[in-house]
Design a protein around this motif. Structure first.
Motif, short mmCIF file in Angstrom:
data_model
loop_
_atom_site.label_atom_id
_atom_site.label_comp_id
_atom_site.label_asym_id
_atom_site.label_seq_id
_atom_site.Cartn_x
_atom_site.Cartn_y
_atom_site.Cartn_z
N ALA A 238 -28.23 -25.03 -49.60
CA ALA A 238 -27.58 -23.75 -49.33
C ALA A 238 -28.60 -22.70 -48.89
CB ALA A 238 -26.84 -23.27 -50.59
N GLU A 239 -29.78 -22.74 -49.49
CA GLU A 239 -30.81 -21.78 -49.11
C GLU A 239 -31.28 -22.03 -47.68
OE1 GLU A 239 -35.18 -20.27 -50.79
OE2 GLU A 239 -33.93 -21.68 -51.94
N ILE A 240 -31.43 -23.29 -47.32
CA ILE A 240 -31.84 -23.61 -45.94
C ILE A 240 -30.76 -23.19 -44.96
CG2 ILE A 240 -32.38 -25.51 -44.37
CD1 ILE A 240 -33.68 -26.96 -46.70
N ASP A 241 -29.51 -23.45 -45.31
CA ASP A 241 -28.41 -23.06 -44.41
C ASP A 241 -28.37 -21.55 -44.23
OD1 ASP A 241 -27.74 -25.69 -44.13
OD2 ASP A 241 -26.16 -25.67 -45.67
N TRP A 242 -28.61 -20.81 -45.30
CA TRP A 242 -28.59 -19.36 -45.18
C TRP A 242 -29.70 -18.86 -44.25
CZ3 TRP A 242 -31.97 -15.39 -46.21
CH2 TRP A 242 -31.44 -14.10 -46.20
N ALA A 243 -30.91 -19.42 -44.40
CA ALA A 243 -32.02 -19.00 -43.54
C ALA A 243 -31.76 -19.37 -42.09
CB ALA A 243 -33.31 -19.65 -44.03
N LEU A 244 -31.18 -20.54 -41.87
CA LEU A 244 -30.91 -20.97 -40.49
C LEU A 244 -29.78 -20.15 -39.87
CD1 LEU A 244 -31.30 -24.83 -40.82
CD2 LEU A 244 -32.95 -23.17 -39.96
N ARG A 245 -28.80 -19.78 -40.67
CA ARG A 245 -27.73 -18.92 -40.15
C ARG A 245 -28.26 -17.53 -39.80
NH1 ARG A 245 -23.95 -17.68 -43.75
NH2 ARG A 245 -24.84 -18.82 -45.48
N GLN A 246 -29.21 -17.08 -40.62
CA GLN A 246 -29.83 -15.79 -40.32
C GLN A 246 -30.60 -15.86 -39.00
OE1 GLN A 246 -32.65 -14.48 -43.25
NE2 GLN A 246 -32.59 -12.34 -42.56
#
Length: 553
Positions: A238-246
């Protein structure tokens, strides 16, 4: 046997059977008392005494061995053979003499080759040449190859051996070699070669300080990694997905003319409130964020400025220039210190994470480490065969990476001064290098249009990203966790890539000329790019707050 007309036996009989001669038989008297019946003798053949007897063909005898040599006898008797062998009437023809000479010469050559094969001849070509020189022979002939030269030495040694001169010559040469080797050993004993280049006391103190700093930083990094691994509430995906979405939601927020000349570098301050840029005019400028308003101009270089960077512990910044100097500035624009020592123009510049040291690269094929407080050059490091271009420090402060026009990237241990890794993967000059915040990933970009991701633990390349259609001028990891990588290129774009899946996350087009540098703010919200089109472009992910609010609702 001879018989007269009265059918009476003759007075003598001679039988020749090879080497045996039977004496003649006495005449038989006419009246002999019969003791036993005499067998009937067939009538003998009457031969005309006036006719000559036909010549008897020579009797061939089997070969007789004499002293290991085979002798063929083809005469009627041994007396005739001796006569032919010892008589003065036997002569050798010219053809036979030539054949015999050829046979003797061939025998001598065969014996010479056998003697040469038993000799020890050096296999090294330089040793063969040295031996030929010592024997007084030409060391090489026109068109002679190594094996031919060695064979020639072999034959020369065999000839000298047959004449009894080789041992004497070799003994003299061995004595000469022993004398030369003894002299060389004496010279080596007198000279003591150090295994390192002795540096100043300041460098020793700096290495100790860096070692202490890196131990604390590495311990904190590893504890944080273990806590994230063991904490059940931590969701890495989830943390990786959030950074990539950002990163995927980055949009162009602002574009500003930065200078009259093309821009060459940019850097965010540690709090993200200031942005520094430099240009080919030699002037560096400070801009307030996020409106990109000019704060001050830093003038002091006499040649074009090549790079600018902020300190990680305070608001001081440093600039590098083609005038072979780097300068330290305060945020208000006052010059604090000038560092001089490079022999050619500078390329990139970077602060050590402790903020106490400054690293610079130059086209003089070296990178150097400077003490910011004293301005002393602590280390002049060679190791690249061509100009050194990029430099980056590890987050712990223990390592530094350099890259250059020799298509190599090297990792150095600042605590010992050793080159611990040589990363070979690019086929053209490497211009950008960056360490990941996780501590074990390294990224490099170069003129071959590719970006290589390296694993320092495995000491090899994990993946080669065909990132751009032109050379890559700089690479930067996202500063928080290093989940994505931003690369700037001369194809007028900057791109973001997933560090684990190695797929593109976002492309940032908009410049009209070569993109020379890029940087990411500490919180990851802003990305700044500068270009030869003289503009500064600010990319932001401001809509992430709205998305977060919607997720909470």
């Amino acid at each position: 046997m001879e018989v007269d007309d009265d059918n009476s036996p003759s007075t003598s009989i001679s039988i020749s059977d090879g080497d045996t001669t039977v004496p003649s038989i006495a005449p038989i008297p006419a009246a002999v008392p019969s003791i036993a019946p005499i067998p009937t003798v067939p009538p003998p053949l009457v031969v005309n005494p006036l006719a000559s007897l036909p010549g008897r063909p020579p009797v061939l005898k089997p070969p007789v061995s004499q002293n290991g040599e085979v002798k063929i006898v083809d005469s009627d008797s041994d007396h005739e053979d001796d006569k032919l062998a010892t008589g003065g009437e036997y002569e050798i023809s010219e053809e036979s003499r030539l054949v015999r000479e050829r046979q003797e010469k061939a025998m001598q050559d065969l014996l010479m080759k056998r003697r040469a094969a038993a000799l020890a001849v050096p296999t090294n070509d330089m040793a063969v040449r040295t031996r030929l020189r010592r024997l007084g022979e030409p060391i090489t002939l026109f068109g002679e190859r190594e094996m031919e030269r060695r064979e020639r030495l072999r034959m020369i040694m065999a000839k000298l051996d047959s004449e009894g001169q080789l041992e004497k010559l070799m003994k003299v040469h061995e004595e000469e070699e022993a004398a030369i080797s003894a002299k060389a050993e004496d010279i080596e004993e007198d000279i003591e070669y150090p295994f390192y280049t002795e540096g100043p006391k300041e460098l020793l103190h700096a290495r100790i300080d860096i070692a202490k700093y890196s131990i604390v930083k590495a311990t904190a990094r590893l504890q944080r990694a273990r806590r994230k691994r063991d904490d059940p509430d931590e969701d890495m995906d989830a943390e990786i997905d959030w950074a990539l979405r950002q990163a995927g939601n980055l949009v162009l927020d602002c574009s500003e003319i930065g200078d009259d000349r093309p821009l060459s570098g940019c850097s965010f301050s540690r709090d993200g409130k200031l942005l520094a840029t430099c240009s080919l005019s030699g002037v560096a400028k400070l801009w307030s964020m996020p409106r990109v308003s000019k704060v001050s101009a830093l003038k002091g270089h006499t040649e074009r400025a090549t790079d600018v960077t902020f300190s990680p512990v305070h608001d001081h910044l440093a600039t590098a220039s083609a005038d072979r100097t780097e300068k330290l500035w305060s945020p208000d624009g006052s010059l604090l210190k000038t560092f001089e020592g490079h022999l050619d123009r500078l390329a990139r510049i970077a602060f050590h994470p402790s903020g106490k040291y400054l690293g610079t690269t130059s086209f003089d094929k070296t990178w150097r480490l400077w003490d910011i407080d004293s301005g002393v050059e602590l280390l002049l490091q060679e190791g690249h065969s061509r100009s050194v271009y990029g430099i980056a420090f590890h987050q712990d402060g223990s390592l530094v990476a350099s890259c250059g026009l020799d298509a190599l990237a090297r990792v150095w241990d600042l605590r010992t001064g050793r080159s611990i890794l040589s990363l070979e993967g690019h086929v053209k000059p490497v211009l950008g290098v960056s360490f990941s915040p996780n501590g074990y990933h390294l990224a490099t970009g170069g003129e071959d249009n590719t970006c290589c991701i390296w694993d320092l633990r495995k000491k090899k390349s994990l993946y080669i990203i065909p990132a751009h259609s032109n050379l890559i001028s700089q690479v930067k990891f996202e500063p928080q966790e290093g989940y994505y990588l931003v690369s700037s290129s001369y194809d007028m774009t900057a791109k973001g890539y997933h560090i684990f899946l190695h797929k593109p996350v976002k492309s940032l087009p908009g410049h009209e000329a070569k993109v020379t540098a890029s940087d990411i703010s500490e919180d990851g919200r802003y990305i700044a790019t500068v270009s030869h089109d003289r503009t500064i472009k600010l990319w932001t992910a401001g809509n992430m707050e709205k998305e977060n609010d919607m997720d909470l609702d």
